[in-house]
Design an enzyme around this catalytic site. Structure first.
Site, PDB file in Angstrom:
ATOM      1  N   LYS A 172      -3.652  -1.612  14.303  1.00  0.00           N
ATOM      2  CA  LYS A 172      -2.794  -0.632  14.981  1.00  0.00           C
ATOM      3  C   LYS A 172      -3.216  -0.495  16.451  1.00  0.00           C
ATOM      4  CE  LYS A 172      -3.125   2.476  11.606  1.00  0.00           C
ATOM      5  NZ  LYS A 172      -3.165   2.094  10.192  1.00  0.00           N
ATOM      6  N   GLU A 174       0.831  -1.212   0.000  1.00  0.00           N
ATOM      7  CA  GLU A 174       0.000   0.000   0.000  1.00  0.00           C
ATOM      8  C   GLU A 174       0.866   1.262   0.000  1.00  0.00           C
ATOM      9  OE1 GLU A 174      -1.334   1.840   3.395  1.00  0.00           O
ATOM     10  OE2 GLU A 174      -0.949   0.162   4.744  1.00  0.00           O
TER      11      GLU A 174
HETATM   12  N1  PSU Z   1      -0.082   0.440   8.555  1.00  0.00           N
HETATM   13  C1  PSU Z   1       0.925   1.208   9.039  1.00  0.00           C
HETATM   14  N2  PSU Z   1       0.789   2.575   8.904  1.00  0.00           N
HETATM   15  C2  PSU Z   1      -0.293   3.155   8.274  1.00  0.00           C
HETATM   16  C3  PSU Z   1      -1.337   2.327   7.748  1.00  0.00           C
HETATM   17  C4  PSU Z   1      -1.166   0.984   7.928  1.00  0.00           C
HETATM   18  O1  PSU Z   1       1.901   0.693   9.605  1.00  0.00           O
HETATM   19  O2  PSU Z   1      -0.354   4.383   8.160  1.00  0.00           O
HETATM   20  C5  PSU Z   1      -2.548   2.959   7.054  1.00  0.00           C
HETATM   21  C6  PSU Z   1      -3.267   1.936   6.177  1.00  0.00           C
HETATM   22  O3  PSU Z   1      -3.343   2.490   4.875  1.00  0.00           O
HETATM   23  C7  PSU Z   1      -4.649   1.777   6.759  1.00  0.00           C
HETATM   24  C8  PSU Z   1      -4.869   3.152   7.317  1.00  0.00           C
HETATM   25  O4  PSU Z   1      -5.607   1.402   5.822  1.00  0.00           O
HETATM   26  O5  PSU Z   1      -3.593   3.429   7.923  1.00  0.00           O
HETATM   27  C9  PSU Z   1      -6.032   3.163   8.279  1.00  0.00           C
HETATM   28  O6  PSU Z   1      -6.595   4.424   8.263  1.00  0.00           O
HETATM   29  P1  PSU Z   1      -8.032   4.696   8.955  1.00  0.00           P
HETATM   30  O7  PSU Z   1      -7.825   4.362  10.403  1.00  0.00           O
HETATM   31  O8  PSU Z   1      -8.279   6.175   8.715  1.00  0.00           O
HETATM   32  O9  PSU Z   1      -9.020   3.813   8.258  1.00  0.00           O
END
Ligand code: PSU
Ligand code: MN
Length: 302
Positions: A158, A24
């Site tokens: 996360k 990604e």
């Molecule tokens: N994994 C990481 N760092 C990130 C992400 C994933 O180590 O920044 C990103 C991914 O693209 C994931 C996004 O889809 O964070 C999630 O964002 P949100 O909580 O706004 O859905």
């Protein structure tokens, strides 16, 4: 498809039936600061190659959904501030406008599937945010796992999230959550969340077999592989807990909402730990890239 551009490398690997791993780009534009983001993106691609697969970093550039970026494209993306963060809801609008943006886990899964790629490596997926009972902030990544047949290799969700609620929702959505080599669910920067993992597998071959079996059963959706960060690089969850609580409070106080929440918290945790969470993040992504390459290799063997 006119809007889909496969890099020569990725096209060749796909035509040969060789293993490919999707990567990604939101982690590059919103997950890490420059220049660590670019160094990591390059290192992740190298790691996938060394493990015998072809990396396909995915992003929207000038109205094209690119599957596999040149080094110049990667470098430009990593240096561009305020790139749009594209999830499922944003992808078509950005492409239709000829725009540029990085893809989240959800949007990368969609793009990978369109390009015929079954395995994807990231850091940590999005999930149910703390305080979601008030904010309703639940990442579109979870729904995507329920409907798009891609195996996503992560270090869990996360740790800034509400992990028990994230696991509950994944269960409701019918997403297999597979911890690798341990019985508990990992917590991104920490190997242990203290929560049991719904499923456990110890080998790439088993994960590939489960991916194929889902398709044979006619079940939509993918799999979430939760690969714990290697112990040498982890930060114990007990150390991070008060810092995550503090950063979350600060985000609330500053009225940070929506797409800005995860990037804010990742950056703030980096500041509060003197860069330790960033180091751990890099280590866990590389670890996930290696496992994803092994799963991709197992998938093309059959
Ligand atoms: N994994 C990481 N760092 C990130 C992400 C994933 O180590 O920044 C990103 C991914 O693209 C994931 C996004 O889809 O964070 C999630 O964002 P949100 O909580 O706004 O859905
Ligand atoms: Mn959100």
């Amino acid at each position: 498809m006119k809007f889909l551009t496969l890099s020569p490398d990725v096209r060749k690997a796909r035509d040969l039936g060789a293993p490919v791993v999707a990567l990604e780009s939101t982690i590059i534009t919103h997950g890490m600061p420059y220049p660590e983001n670019l160094e990591t993106a390059r290192q992740v691609e190298r790691t996938v190659r060394e493990a015998g697969a072809t990396p396909a970093t995915i992003a929207v550039l000038n109205g094209q959904l690119n599957i596999g970026l040149t080094d110049a494209q990667l470098a430009r993306l990593a240096r561009t501030p305020d790139v749009a963060k594209l999830s499922r809801a944003d992808l078509a609008v950005c492409l239709a406008r000829g725009g540029t943006g990085s893809t989240t886990v959800a949007a990368t899964m969609i793009a990978a599937h369109l390009a015929g790629i079954a395995v994807f490596a990231t850091g940590g997926i999005g999930g149910v945010h703390r305080g979601a009972e008030q904010s309703f902030d639940i990442s579109a990544d979870l729904q995507e796992l329920a409907q798009t047949p891609v195996t996503v290799v992560s270090a869990g969700a996360k740790a800034i999230l509400d992990l028990p609620k994230t696991l509950e929702l994944l269960e409701t959505l019918g997403v297999p959550v597979i911890a690798v080599g341990q019985d508990s669910f990992p917590a991104f920067w920490s190997a242990q969340s203290g929560l049991p993992a719904p499923l456990r597998m110890d080998h790439a071959g088993q994960i590939a077999a489960a991916h194929r079996m889902r398709a044979q059963l006619g079940l939509p959706g993918g799999q979430l592989v939760a690969n714990p960060i290697p112990e040498a690089h982890e930060i114990p969850a007990s150390r991070l807990a008060p810092l995550i609580a503090r950063a979350s409070r600060e985000a609330d106080d500053q009225g940070i909402t929506g797409k800005a929440v995860s990037p804010y918290l990742l950056k703030r945790l980096g500041d509060l730990t003197g860069g330790q969470t960033l180091k751990a993040n890099i280590a866990l992504v590389l670890n996930n890239a290696r496992l994803a390459a092994a799963i991709a290799a197992e998938l093309v063997r059959h």
